[in-house]
Design a protein around this motif. Structure first.
Motif, PDB file in Angstrom:
ATOM      1  N   LEU A   7      55.605 -62.686  65.789  1.00  0.00           N
ATOM      2  CA  LEU A   7      54.218 -62.158  66.019  1.00  0.00           C
ATOM      3  C   LEU A   7      54.382 -60.761  65.297  1.00  0.00           C
ATOM      4  O   LEU A   7      52.812 -60.489  64.503  1.00  0.00           O
ATOM      5  N   ARG A  38      49.441 -70.067  69.736  1.00  0.00           N
ATOM      6  CA  ARG A  38      49.314 -69.212  71.208  1.00  0.00           C
ATOM      7  C   ARG A  38      50.000 -68.180  70.868  1.00  0.00           C
ATOM      8  O   ARG A  38      50.136 -67.265  71.235  1.00  0.00           O
ATOM      9  N   ASP A  39      50.678 -67.378  69.464  1.00  0.00           N
ATOM     10  CA  ASP A  39      51.460 -66.812  68.957  1.00  0.00           C
ATOM     11  C   ASP A  39      49.817 -65.676  68.963  1.00  0.00           C
ATOM     12  O   ASP A  39      50.229 -64.248  69.077  1.00  0.00           O
ATOM     13  N   GLU A  41      47.139 -65.907  70.824  1.00  0.00           N
ATOM     14  CA  GLU A  41      47.073 -65.571  72.144  1.00  0.00           C
ATOM     15  C   GLU A  41      47.694 -64.290  72.599  1.00  0.00           C
ATOM     16  O   GLU A  41      46.652 -63.190  73.501  1.00  0.00           O
ATOM     17  N   LYS A  42      48.696 -64.304  72.214  1.00  0.00           N
ATOM     18  CA  LYS A  42      49.595 -62.970  72.387  1.00  0.00           C
ATOM     19  C   LYS A  42      48.928 -61.766  71.782  1.00  0.00           C
ATOM     20  O   LYS A  42      49.155 -60.336  72.900  1.00  0.00           O
ATOM     21  N   LYS A  45      46.750 -59.501  73.052  1.00  0.00           N
ATOM     22  CA  LYS A  45      46.516 -58.874  74.255  1.00  0.00           C
ATOM     23  C   LYS A  45      46.383 -57.587  73.388  1.00  0.00           C
ATOM     24  O   LYS A  45      46.788 -56.069  74.112  1.00  0.00           O
TER      25      LYS A  45
END
Length: 255
Positions: A7, A38-39, A41-42, A45
């Motif tokens: 990330l 998915r990374d 998406e995290k 935030k």
């Protein structure tokens, strides 16, 4: 590499380059493309960026268009078949105008293979580079202010140059099409270049994939009735075809 380190690396690359391509990150970090999604998406935030098919990019207040290095990697099949079909409308001896869209780049790629002797007028660095070694093609590259996001030249120097040039055919794309409002673009300076290309060409082609038939973008390029031909990758709805027929526009479906 641990997820937290991955990330951090993605965040660094986004800040450094302004955009990232999922397939490239997958290779670089040795994980699946689904893991990268998915990374992202995290990461969304805690960091503001725009996710699109194929990648992500940072917002710029003055330029909301998807960077060219991402656009080059999406809808490749659709752009390729549009490129092939477009070249079939180009004759030996033609002077043509190509805008800075990635769809126009695929026209240039296929024109390179065609052995046709033509003159190409463009504001695209990528198209200029694509055709640079082809001795059959004369290239007129429009100067101006470099727009890095699209690797193209825009501004008054570009449009002033266009005023003194004419072509047999123009092939331009756009951000969106509304059959009542017209052909539109996200960037005002790019819209002016595309408008100039259409205005100064005898036959006017719009080259787009099916996803462009949505709500209009901000900057108007032209009215639908100003076009002669629309080349699209797949069949349009009967409603859209009926409207275009009323304006006497030829619709060429590549599907």
């Amino acid at each position: 590499m641990l997820a937290i380190d991955r990330l951090k690396k993605i965040e660094e690359l986004l800040k450094e380059n302004g955009s990232i391509v999922i397939s490239q990150l997958s290779d670089l970090l040795d994980v699946s493309e689904e893991t990268i999604r998915r990374d992202l998406e995290k990461l969304s935030k805690t960091m503001k960026f725009k996710r699109v098919r194929g990648g992500a990019y940072l917002y710029e207040s003055s330029d909301t268009e998807v960077p060219v290095k991402i656009r080059e990697r999406i809808y490749i099949k659709e752009k390729q078949i549009i490129g092939v079909k477009s070249v079939s409308f180009i004759d030996d001896g033609d002077t043509i105008m190509l805008d800075s869209s990635t769809t126009a780049l695929y026209i240039a790629k296929n024109l390179n293979l065609s052995k046709k002797k033509v003159t190409v007028i463009t504001n695209s660095i990528k198209i200029t580079n694509e055709l640079a070694d082809n001795s059959l093609i004369k290239i007129i590259c429009l100067g101006g202010t470099l727009r890095r996001r699209t690797k193209s030249y825009v501004g008054y120097m570009t449009t002033d140059s266009l005023m003194n040039l004419s072509a047999d055919k123009a092939f331009v794309s756009c951000s969106s099409i509304d059959l009542f409002f017209g052909v539109t673009d996200n960037h005002n300076l790019e819209a002016r270049v595309r408008k100039g290309m259409l205005t100064n060409s005898v036959k006017k082609f719009l080259v787009v994939d099916y996803t462009k038939f949505e709500k209009p973008a901000v900057n108007k390029i032209c009215n639908i009735k100003d076009l002669d031909v629309i080349i699209v990758d797949r069949q349009l709805s009967d409603e859209n075809l009926e409207i275009l027929k009323k304006h006497k526009i030829e619709v060429v479906c590549c599907e």
